[in-house]
Scaffold this motif. Structure first.
Motif, mmCIF file in Angstrom:
data_model
loop_
_atom_site.group_PDB
_atom_site.id
_atom_site.type_symbol
_atom_site.label_atom_id
_atom_site.label_comp_id
_atom_site.label_asym_id
_atom_site.label_seq_id
_atom_site.Cartn_x
_atom_site.Cartn_y
_atom_site.Cartn_z
ATOM 1 N N GLY A 113 3.088 -3.101 -25.146
ATOM 2 C CA GLY A 113 2.251 -2.938 -23.944
ATOM 3 C C GLY A 113 0.852 -3.487 -24.079
ATOM 4 N N GLU A 114 -0.066 -2.870 -23.326
ATOM 5 C CA GLU A 114 -1.411 -3.452 -23.183
ATOM 6 C C GLU A 114 -2.307 -3.223 -24.382
ATOM 7 N N GLU A 115 -1.825 -2.395 -25.329
ATOM 8 C CA GLU A 115 -2.648 -2.179 -26.514
ATOM 9 C C GLU A 115 -2.702 -3.426 -27.384
ATOM 10 N N ASP A 175 -6.070 -2.650 -28.386
ATOM 11 C CA ASP A 175 -6.912 -2.597 -27.193
ATOM 12 C C ASP A 175 -6.807 -1.196 -26.588
#
Ligand code: 5CA
Length: 442
Positions: free
Chosen positions: A90-92, A141
């Motif tokens: 995912g967005e991490e 992130d």
């Protein structure tokens, strides 16, 4: 080191943006500087402390036979697609494209990359077991980076990976790491408790978080107090001894939020022994068998030529987070005391400066030279600040011993202060003896 030459941008007041004491102190005494949200530069003193922590972590890894390598921060997306985690993460995950349009990423962890290294080099069961580790920056992130370097986006992690032929061998590797972690945290002067934990995006079904108690910690913990009385001294690196160690620790209930169950807690822990508090996760270990070796084809050939997927585990320590965690555990009443094993200096000399008389400064320099000769890492505050400001500043910096050259130092008897203790008058010879004795114990 003379303070006037040292790059130590100490602030007069606590910075308003910091909510917890470690973040406040690190900014206040010039250990770190934020470069953008959740990304920090490490200034000389902060970096020196982190390097000392890193070295202790390294020594304990080497002792159990783990071998150090260095993998890059930037990885190719290909291997992550092979393991199936490219989308899951995912967005991490910070994704980047190079000039050829190839998908790359800044590594949040290294299970894929290390499996790829393993599979291209190790082909036979005869080369097992293997344990590899590196100490490298990671990037995640995080949605809410906060508390300075405690939950940031770029951070330094020690991550180790074990490769074994069978579940039984893999558990031996897991237990070796378990012991190495307890010894590492002990040398860092903190008590980190292993707690049964969830595996999250790393996967697997066996996992322990190592948590140190601190009110500002982000993990809520539920434990049987008696787990704090256990020590590692009697355990050796043998199969039997390591198994007993895990059994001894697992006798006591100790879990984080994710694994907490009120009924179990009340059933397993007597009322007087129940501890509910908060803690900071400084390490996390996982056993996940063939979760990565299967899709990434990390297998070895047995004697009869048949191939088996190796059994893997991964083992992380938050090296940069530890700097903040030690502060959270040790900073009391506006006074910091670094454990000597990671302290930026062993001792500080704080002379009272008198404009018309340089006797104290001459004396300070003599003491400085003598300490240096004995391999003691000393900082001399040669600035013209008044003595109480010097003491206050060094109470924040956290050097555990101070020699104060003021009214109470007379002739050969020096005013000597160990943080949190009464001052004493001692000869330089005795001071050197105290420090060298303690350094030898580390
Ligand atoms: N691959 C596994 C083990 S090698 C792994 O990545 N485990 S982890 O996600 O639990 O991270 C290991 C350690 O890194 C954590 O215990 C924590 O101490 C530290 N850490 C994780 N995220 C951050 C962060 N955002 N900021 C600072 N330290 C972090």
């Amino acid at each position: 080191m003379y303070l006037s030459n040292y790059f130590l941008p100490v602030l007069k007041d606590n910075p308003s943006e910091a909510q917890i004491k470690s973040h406040q102190l690190m900014l206040r005494v010039g250990m770190i500087k934020q470069s953008s949200a959740g990304i920090y530069s490490w200034l000389p003193m902060g970096f020196k402390i982190m390097k000392k922590i890193e070295n202790i972590v390294r020594q304990e890894q080497d002792k159990i036979g783990a071998q150090e390598l260095l993998m890059p921060t930037i990885q190719s997306a290909e291997i992550w697609k092979e393991s199936g985690r490219y989308n899951d993460y995912g967005e991490e995950m910070l994704r980047i494209k190079d000039r050829q349009g190839r998908e790359m990423l800044y590594g949040p962890t290294n299970e894929e990359l290390v499996t790829e290294i393993f599979r291209s080099s190790i082909k036979s069961y005869k080369s097992l077991p293997q344990m590899l580790y590196h100490i490298q920056l990671k990037f995640r992130d995080e949605v809410r980076p906060r508390f300075g370097i405690m939950r940031c986006r770029e951070f330094l992690m020690k991550d180790a990976y074990s490769f074994d032929l069978s579940d039984e061998d893999a558990l031996l590797s897991y237990n070796k790491m378990f012991l190495a972690y307890l010894k590492t945290f002990n040398r860092l002067g903190i008590s980190a408790i292993p707690m049964a934990a969830d595996t999250g995006p790393i996967g697997g079904n066996l996992s322990h978080e190592f948590v140190i108690l601190a009110e500002t910690g982000e993990s809520k913990i539920y434990a049987d107090k008696r787990i704090f009385d256990l020590t590692t001294e009697k355990y050796l690196l043998t199969k039997e001894s390591l198994k007993n160690m895990r059994l001894d620790y697992e006798k006591y209930y100790a879990v984080t939020d994710d694994k907490y169950n009120e009924k179990d807690f009340e059933k397993n822990v007597e009322k007087n022994n129940r501890l509910i508090t908060k803690g900071i996760e400084v390490g996390h270990i996982f056993y996940f068998g063939d979760k990565y070796s299967k899709p990434l084809k990390g297998s070895v050939a047995l004697q009869d030529g048949k191939k088996v997927d190796v059994k893997m585990g991964s083992y992380g320590i938050g090296v940069s987070r530890l700097v903040g965690a030690i502060i959270e555990a040790k900073f009391k009443d506006n006074i910091m005391k670094w454990p000597l094993s990671v302290s930026p200096f062993d001792i500080a000399i704080l002379p009272m400066i008198n404009k018309n008389d340089n006797t104290n400064m001459i004396k300070a320099k003599k003491i400085y030279d003598e300490l240096k000769k004995n391999n003691i890492d000393v900082i001399l505050d040669d600035t013209d600040e008044n003595i109480s400001s010097k003491i206050k500043k060094f109470n924040l910096i956290g050097v555990p011993y101070q020699v104060i050259l003021g009214k109470k130092s007379e002739g050969d008897l020096l005013e000597f202060q160990e943080t949190y203790k009464e001052t004493k008058n001692l000869s330089l010879k005795d001071i050197i003896k105290i420090i060298l004795t303690e350094k030898n114990l580390i």
